[in-house]
Design a protein around this motif. Structure first.
Motif, PDB file in Angstrom:
ATOM      1  N   THR B   4       0.833  -1.195   0.000  1.00  0.00           N
ATOM      2  CA  THR B   4       0.000   0.000   0.000  1.00  0.00           C
ATOM      3  C   THR B   4       0.872   1.251   0.000  1.00  0.00           C
ATOM      4  OG1 THR B   4      -0.105   0.278   2.385  1.00  0.00           O
ATOM      5  CG2 THR B   4      -1.726  -1.198   1.407  1.00  0.00           C
ATOM      6  N   VAL B   5       0.320   2.294  -0.601  1.00  0.00           N
ATOM      7  CA  VAL B   5       0.997   3.596  -0.575  1.00  0.00           C
ATOM      8  C   VAL B   5       0.018   4.610   0.002  1.00  0.00           C
ATOM      9  CG1 VAL B   5       1.946   5.462  -1.982  1.00  0.00           C
ATOM     10  CG2 VAL B   5       2.530   3.092  -2.506  1.00  0.00           C
ATOM     11  N   LYS B   6       0.502   5.345   1.008  1.00  0.00           N
ATOM     12  CA  LYS B   6      -0.346   6.362   1.634  1.00  0.00           C
ATOM     13  C   LYS B   6       0.061   7.749   1.127  1.00  0.00           C
ATOM     14  CE  LYS B   6      -1.505   6.021   5.964  1.00  0.00           C
ATOM     15  NZ  LYS B   6      -1.398   6.060   7.446  1.00  0.00           N
ATOM     16  N   LEU B   7      -0.909   8.427   0.587  1.00  0.00           N
ATOM     17  CA  LEU B   7      -0.674   9.774   0.045  1.00  0.00           C
ATOM     18  C   LEU B   7      -1.452  10.769   0.895  1.00  0.00           C
ATOM     19  CD1 LEU B   7      -1.061  10.619  -3.746  1.00  0.00           C
ATOM     20  CD2 LEU B   7      -2.409  11.848  -2.066  1.00  0.00           C
ATOM     21  N   ILE B   8      -0.905  11.964   1.033  1.00  0.00           N
ATOM     22  CA  ILE B   8      -1.611  13.026   1.757  1.00  0.00           C
ATOM     23  C   ILE B   8      -1.938  14.162   0.787  1.00  0.00           C
ATOM     24  CG2 ILE B   8      -1.389  14.846   3.514  1.00  0.00           C
ATOM     25  CD1 ILE B   8      -1.521  12.326   4.990  1.00  0.00           C
ATOM     26  N   MET B   9      -3.205  14.547   0.762  1.00  0.00           N
ATOM     27  CA  MET B   9      -3.584  15.763   0.021  1.00  0.00           C
ATOM     28  C   MET B   9      -3.378  16.939   0.983  1.00  0.00           C
ATOM     29  SD  MET B   9      -6.988  14.570  -2.112  1.00  0.00           S
ATOM     30  CE  MET B   9      -8.095  14.355  -0.731  1.00  0.00           C
ATOM     31  N   ALA B  10      -2.369  17.744   0.691  1.00  0.00           N
ATOM     32  CA  ALA B  10      -2.029  18.838   1.609  1.00  0.00           C
ATOM     33  C   ALA B  10      -2.787  20.094   1.200  1.00  0.00           C
ATOM     34  CB  ALA B  10      -0.529  19.086   1.614  1.00  0.00           C
ATOM     35  N   GLN B  11      -3.971  20.236   1.740  1.00  0.00           N
ATOM     36  CA  GLN B  11      -4.831  21.373   1.427  1.00  0.00           C
ATOM     37  C   GLN B  11      -4.453  22.517   2.360  1.00  0.00           C
ATOM     38  OE1 GLN B  11      -9.026  20.507   0.597  1.00  0.00           O
ATOM     39  NE2 GLN B  11      -9.523  21.789   2.345  1.00  0.00           N
ATOM     40  N   ILE B  12      -3.478  23.314   1.909  1.00  0.00           N
ATOM     41  CA  ILE B  12      -2.937  24.355   2.795  1.00  0.00           C
ATOM     42  C   ILE B  12      -3.332  25.750   2.324  1.00  0.00           C
ATOM     43  CG2 ILE B  12      -0.998  22.932   3.571  1.00  0.00           C
ATOM     44  CD1 ILE B  12       0.789  24.555   1.622  1.00  0.00           C
ATOM     45  N   ASN B  13      -3.083  26.711   3.202  1.00  0.00           N
ATOM     46  CA  ASN B  13      -3.450  28.107   2.955  1.00  0.00           C
ATOM     47  C   ASN B  13      -2.187  28.960   2.952  1.00  0.00           C
ATOM     48  OD1 ASN B  13      -4.479  30.703   2.927  1.00  0.00           O
ATOM     49  ND2 ASN B  13      -5.849  30.420   4.678  1.00  0.00           N
ATOM     50  N   PRO B  14      -1.495  29.027   1.810  1.00  0.00           N
ATOM     51  CA  PRO B  14      -0.285  29.847   1.752  1.00  0.00           C
ATOM     52  C   PRO B  14      -0.660  31.327   1.658  1.00  0.00           C
ATOM     53  CG  PRO B  14      -0.758  28.914  -0.406  1.00  0.00           C
ATOM     54  CD  PRO B  14      -1.861  28.451   0.507  1.00  0.00           C
ATOM     55  N   LYS B  15       0.320  32.195   1.850  1.00  0.00           N
ATOM     56  CA  LYS B  15       0.077  33.634   1.642  1.00  0.00           C
ATOM     57  C   LYS B  15       0.873  34.066   0.419  1.00  0.00           C
ATOM     58  CE  LYS B  15       0.746  38.141   3.837  1.00  0.00           C
ATOM     59  NZ  LYS B  15       1.072  38.840   5.089  1.00  0.00           N
ATOM     60  N   VAL B  16       0.217  34.715  -0.498  1.00  0.00           N
ATOM     61  CA  VAL B  16       0.887  35.102  -1.739  1.00  0.00           C
ATOM     62  C   VAL B  16       2.154  35.911  -1.450  1.00  0.00           C
ATOM     63  CG1 VAL B  16       0.703  36.704  -3.707  1.00  0.00           C
ATOM     64  CG2 VAL B  16      -1.017  34.935  -3.382  1.00  0.00           C
ATOM     65  N   GLY B  17       3.238  35.490  -2.039  1.00  0.00           N
ATOM     66  CA  GLY B  17       4.500  36.229  -1.948  1.00  0.00           C
ATOM     67  C   GLY B  17       5.316  35.936  -0.703  1.00  0.00           C
ATOM     68  N   ASP B  18       4.692  35.344   0.304  1.00  0.00           N
ATOM     69  CA  ASP B  18       5.396  35.114   1.575  1.00  0.00           C
ATOM     70  C   ASP B  18       6.152  33.785   1.498  1.00  0.00           C
ATOM     71  OD1 ASP B  18       6.312  35.031   4.150  1.00  0.00           O
ATOM     72  OD2 ASP B  18       4.345  34.641   5.070  1.00  0.00           O
ATOM     73  N   ILE B  19       7.231  33.797   0.755  1.00  0.00           N
ATOM     74  CA  ILE B  19       7.941  32.556   0.444  1.00  0.00           C
ATOM     75  C   ILE B  19       8.478  31.897   1.711  1.00  0.00           C
ATOM     76  CG2 ILE B  19       9.949  31.624  -0.798  1.00  0.00           C
ATOM     77  CD1 ILE B  19       9.341  33.723  -2.974  1.00  0.00           C
ATOM     78  N   GLN B  20       9.051  32.683   2.600  1.00  0.00           N
ATOM     79  CA  GLN B  20       9.583  32.122   3.839  1.00  0.00           C
ATOM     80  C   GLN B  20       8.470  31.469   4.653  1.00  0.00           C
ATOM     81  OE1 GLN B  20      12.851  31.724   4.674  1.00  0.00           O
ATOM     82  NE2 GLN B  20      11.785  30.416   6.153  1.00  0.00           N
ATOM     83  N   GLY B  21       7.375  32.179   4.815  1.00  0.00           N
ATOM     84  CA  GLY B  21       6.237  31.643   5.576  1.00  0.00           C
ATOM     85  C   GLY B  21       5.667  30.398   4.917  1.00  0.00           C
ATOM     86  N   ASN B  22       5.596  30.401   3.609  1.00  0.00           N
ATOM     87  CA  ASN B  22       5.031  29.248   2.910  1.00  0.00           C
ATOM     88  C   ASN B  22       5.940  28.029   3.029  1.00  0.00           C
ATOM     89  OD1 ASN B  22       2.948  30.934   2.219  1.00  0.00           O
ATOM     90  ND2 ASN B  22       3.697  31.329   0.138  1.00  0.00           N
ATOM     91  N   VAL B  23       7.245  28.254   2.969  1.00  0.00           N
ATOM     92  CA  VAL B  23       8.180  27.130   3.121  1.00  0.00           C
ATOM     93  C   VAL B  23       8.049  26.538   4.522  1.00  0.00           C
ATOM     94  CG1 VAL B  23      10.613  26.492   3.266  1.00  0.00           C
ATOM     95  CG2 VAL B  23       9.796  27.881   1.371  1.00  0.00           C
ATOM     96  N   ASP B  24       7.947  27.401   5.511  1.00  0.00           N
ATOM     97  CA  ASP B  24       7.754  26.901   6.878  1.00  0.00           C
ATOM     98  C   ASP B  24       6.498  26.025   6.949  1.00  0.00           C
ATOM     99  OD1 ASP B  24      10.003  28.280   7.606  1.00  0.00           O
ATOM    100  OD2 ASP B  24       8.932  29.946   8.557  1.00  0.00           O
ATOM    101  N   LEU B  25       5.444  26.503   6.317  1.00  0.00           N
ATOM    102  CA  LEU B  25       4.185  25.760   6.309  1.00  0.00           C
ATOM    103  C   LEU B  25       4.347  24.411   5.595  1.00  0.00           C
ATOM    104  CD1 LEU B  25       1.100  25.651   6.778  1.00  0.00           C
ATOM    105  CD2 LEU B  25       0.814  27.055   4.726  1.00  0.00           C
ATOM    106  N   ILE B  26       5.088  24.420   4.512  1.00  0.00           N
ATOM    107  CA  ILE B  26       5.320  23.184   3.742  1.00  0.00           C
ATOM    108  C   ILE B  26       6.140  22.185   4.568  1.00  0.00           C
ATOM    109  CG2 ILE B  26       6.553  22.242   1.728  1.00  0.00           C
ATOM    110  CD1 ILE B  26       5.773  25.001   0.318  1.00  0.00           C
ATOM    111  N   LEU B  27       7.193  22.678   5.209  1.00  0.00           N
ATOM    112  CA  LEU B  27       8.060  21.786   5.989  1.00  0.00           C
ATOM    113  C   LEU B  27       7.300  21.194   7.172  1.00  0.00           C
ATOM    114  CD1 LEU B  27      11.482  23.715   5.956  1.00  0.00           C
ATOM    115  CD2 LEU B  27      10.642  21.948   4.394  1.00  0.00           C
ATOM    116  N   GLU B  28       6.499  22.030   7.789  1.00  0.00           N
ATOM    117  CA  GLU B  28       5.678  21.559   8.910  1.00  0.00           C
ATOM    118  C   GLU B  28       4.674  20.502   8.427  1.00  0.00           C
ATOM    119  OE1 GLU B  28       2.194  23.607  11.382  1.00  0.00           O
ATOM    120  OE2 GLU B  28       3.900  24.947  11.013  1.00  0.00           O
ATOM    121  N   THR B  29       4.124  20.733   7.255  1.00  0.00           N
ATOM    122  CA  THR B  29       3.179  19.771   6.673  1.00  0.00           C
ATOM    123  C   THR B  29       3.873  18.436   6.406  1.00  0.00           C
ATOM    124  OG1 THR B  29       1.971  21.591   5.663  1.00  0.00           O
ATOM    125  CG2 THR B  29       1.578  19.403   4.755  1.00  0.00           C
TER     126      THR B  29
END
Lengths: 541, 541
Positions: B4-29
């Motif tokens: 079996t393979v488990k996949l996660i649909m990461a339905q996240i809420n990034p902020k436009v242009g906030d690359i640092q914040g979005n990366v943090d959100l991605i890494l946490e996810t």
């Protein structure tokens, strides 16, 4: 059969969407061309609808009207040929930006624009599919290749037309004005002439349309890369281009060459054209504006009077306790010189009423931007009341430097239907004021020489909260027009903290700009449809 | 090796242009996904920048930041794989909308979006070049084909991926909400499943960005066209999709299915999301609004409180001589029920001050729109003063019906940083008010049942100057959303003169809309970037 062919560059000012009016203008132009004994008339891009019709292009009804219009033009082409631009929709619902060669009551050939600009203010890929085919028409013994606007800015459509036997290139344009555009066009056409060895006739639309001004300035370049004919800028004009058909070649004959405007005069003309056509095409009986004794409203008044005539312009001084006497004197003097209706309405009573009603709110902390904005909003409300009563449209007076950093009050001095100086940096405001005074002294000298102030608190100067305008305008240009990074701007010689502050102000003022009135684009990148930034943004460089 | 393979649909809420914040959100996810023992995480389109970054995409600096971000994500992918979206610029300066498959510290493969939407609110051809190649990655024994948003709305990219051996399609989306969008997505994916016979994982962004709300609602459809997994709407969510790898096929396992909202609840959620994120992402400490006792401000208040909490919302009643006592009672009652800070500031003193100062102006003719607008502008000025002092953002309360026909005062009730009901027709305002009251009674019943009035002159009713709202909204929908001609609208059963009047009002109000605050798009065609009409237009049908 004659050895010469006379062509007319029909530099006309259509109104977007006014198909009936535009057809009347086209037919009248054809009549005038006949009287000049011309064989062929070349019109601008999208002649029948005007440019840019924007989302009107998504309405099916537009296309049946355009077809009917085209039929009228075909029927009127008995003794004259023309090349005319229009949008077309096919059976599948696909849309195209077209040009037709019409002669002797027939549509001889049509061309589909190949390069669809989708940058800057342009959205053509939102509407159109692109063509692939050249279109070369042999008429009166000359093979004319047809191109539309963006096509001439690329190498291949011209090369393709040459390949197909074209002896002369005709290009239909709706090329909006910006400071460097005239030189860009000359340079670009020189490339095409050099590549193809063909003479080119460049016909441009003239007139204002919302944020855009089309400067006209149609011209014709010979195979030797000489500008043989130059139409004037910013006015409607029918300009002759003559060709002599020789054994194996077609020669463009040198003709009339209108004198072109110098840089500041050209920008001033663009502003006048923008104001005149926004007011005229929208049917306003005139304009009114707040005259503060400062340079921005002084220049705006001059532009308005030059565009519309003094009888259609009203100025209102709205003094407050921080308004210097010299501001009132200078405003009155300029209004008097320019012969406009002028009145003074002190805002003290309204301010006091607000102050009393907002007692609880204003008591919190020291006086700040709240009290300053209140003054500006009372003035805005006064102007809008006058506008509501007499139908005249309010002109906003903010310049680009202010618009960039948000040094203006939303619903206050930003009030207005049109904002003539929106894309004019403060340093250029001074240059234009001096230019205008060099023709005749209409702006009191003191308005130009005194330090700029919003007069919203005692002894306020713009430079208390902003860098000097030379620096500010250079930074705005670097960041907004050239997309330079903060680091690159610092390397131009500015303090890093100052650069970061200015950029932060520009970024944070997007919400204000989104609610601002349209104004005339004069630079390579204006605020408005030309620069589509998110309001909500966490971007930092 | 597991079956079996488990996949996660990461339905996240990034902020436009906030690359640092979005990366943090991605890494946490990614960390959370590891804890769930997932093998693969699929993110939305343009995860790193958020969508749509608009002209931020024209800044070179963006791309180096995105590259650095990508490197961080690659480095974090030691025990987990992910598919992530981002913009890329190549050596020639060409830009692409990309997705990368990242696993075990490597960028295994990347995909370039093939279909670039350039209609409605989308401008992707302004920024990007399109790709041509499929991208199929064999990971944990399953061949995943990658697609980006618009790609799945066309036949060929999915077919191409199938051709290249894909067993599962992963699609990264930033698909903005509109009323019918959820059903459109289901229908479209059903087509792709039927054509390819492949299961599809559809991951959508969630959250508000200026005019747009992304509703999330990610889902996964099996090869039998069953929705096996459904993520909730309007919230961030990590939702599992499990696959069983069999001899010759990959089977999607039925999993969690969140309950979906009914139509009105869904629109209400969109409004809440839009307000919450505009306020939150722009860093406002809260909002304030004028509460008139009418239905629009009542619903706006409910939305604001549900979005931000009562403690962050202030309501101000600004009565005048035409304000009914029941308006004041109902406003106070709702403020009390909802527990928001409430005050009442009569506008009489300011009105009288303006009336006196404008004596000469107002003496011309009978009282008209001038006096009505004056009231609205005094209110706007009061709200803006409070906003300036306490930092809370003003919410405008106009609905779509008013915005369409210009039944609102520029710089008056149009004042505000955000306009929640801008795309909500008046008839839907009533439906939403009733829906909200069905959860808990927060809007006094009388606000819903009394005839709507702007209360700007004695005994004024909206229906004195507008058709009944059922008719008006039907005409607006036909003209604005469906681009129907006046004739077609008349054929729906409306009086020709009435139809022409409504269309004229819509056309003539473009200048007001251009200066209006952004609001949440909830229909197929909202005003704003979705509908780009010229202000200056002579078009008639």
């Amino acid at each position: 059969m004659t050895d010469t062919v006379k062509l007319i560059m029909a530099q006309i000012n259509p109104k977007v969407g006014d198909i009936q009016g535009n057809v009347d203008l086209i037919l009248e132009t054809l009549e005038q061309a006949k009287q000049k004994e011309a064989e062929l008339v070349v019109f601008p891009e999208m002649t029948i609808t005007g440019y840019p019709p924007e989302d009107l292009l998504l309405r099916d009804g537009l296309y049946s009207q355009v077809e009917a219009a085209l039929l009228k033009i075909v029927n009127a082409s008995q003794d004259i040929a023309c090349v005319i631009g229009y949008p077309m929709m096919d059976e599948l619902g696909e849309r195209f930006n077209m040009a037709a060669f019409i002669a002797d009551g027939e549509l001889l050939a049509s061309y589909v624009k190949q390069n669809l600009p989708n940058y800057s203010v342009f959205d053509e890929q939102r509407y159109f599919n692109s063509g692939k085919q050249d279109c070369v028409v042999n008429y009166k013994g000359i093979k004319f290749g047809i191109l539309i606007c963006e096509d001439i800015w690329k190498i291949s459509p011209a090369a393709q037309a040459k390949q197909a036997g074209a002896e002369v290139l005709l290009t239909l344009n709706a090329s909006p004005f910006s400071q460097e555009k005239h030189q860009d066009r000359l340079d670009t056409l020189a490339h095409r002439v050099n590549e193809t060895g063909l003479p080119i006739v460049y016909v441009n639309q003239v007139g204002g349309q919302d944020e855009l001004v089309f400067d006209g300035g149609s011209f014709a370049v010979s195979a030797d890369n000489d500008v043989c004919v130059q139409a004037p800028e910013f006015v409607e004009n029918l300009c002759e281009v003559n060709f002599i058909k020789q054994q194996d070649s077609v020669v463009m004959v040198p003709g009339e060459k209108a004198e072109l405007f110098a840089e500041e005069a050209r920008i001033y003309q663009a502003l006048i054209t923008g104001v005149r056509d926004y007011v005229g095409k929208n049917g306003f009986p005139g304009v009114l504006l707040g005259l503060s004794g400062g340079i921005d409203s002084a220049l705006t008044l001059a532009v308005a009077v030059d565009a519309l005539g003094a009888e259609n312009v009203e100025a209102v001084m709205m003094p407050f306790r921080y308004t210097a006497q010299i501001s009132q004197d200078d405003a009155a003097e300029q209004a008097n010189i320019m012969g406009v209706n002028y009145q003074s309405i002190p805002i003290e009573p309204m301010y006091q009423a607000f102050e009393m009603s907002l007692q609880a709110t204003l008591a919190v902390g020291e006086p700040d931007i709240t009290e300053e904005n209140l003054q500006a909003r009372i003035r805005g409300t006064l102007l809008m009341a006058m506008s509501n009563k007499n139908g005249k449209m309010v002109l906003a007076t903010s310049n680009k430097s202010e618009v960039a950093v948000g040094y203006s009050t939303l619903y206050g001095d930003m009030v207005g239907g049109f904002s003539p100086l929106k894309d004019v940096p403060k340093t250029m405001v001074y240059q234009l004021a001096k230019y205008r005074n060099s023709i005749s002294q209409v702006i009191p000298e003191r308005v130009i020489t005194r330090p700029p102030s919003a007069e919203l608190r005692p002894d306020q100067k713009d430079q208390d909260s902003l860098p000097d305008y030379d620096s500010l305008d250079a930074m705005i240009k670097a960041y907004v027009k050239q997309d330079m990074s903060p680091q690159q701007i610092v390397e131009m010689g500015y303090e890093e903290s100052e650069v970061r502050r200015v950029i932060r102000l520009i970024d944070r003022s997007e919400y204000k700009r989104r609610q601002s009135a349209p104004g005339v684009k004069i630079t390579h990148r204006a605020f408005g449809r030309d620069r589509r930034y998110p309001i909500t943004s966490g971007y930092k460089e």
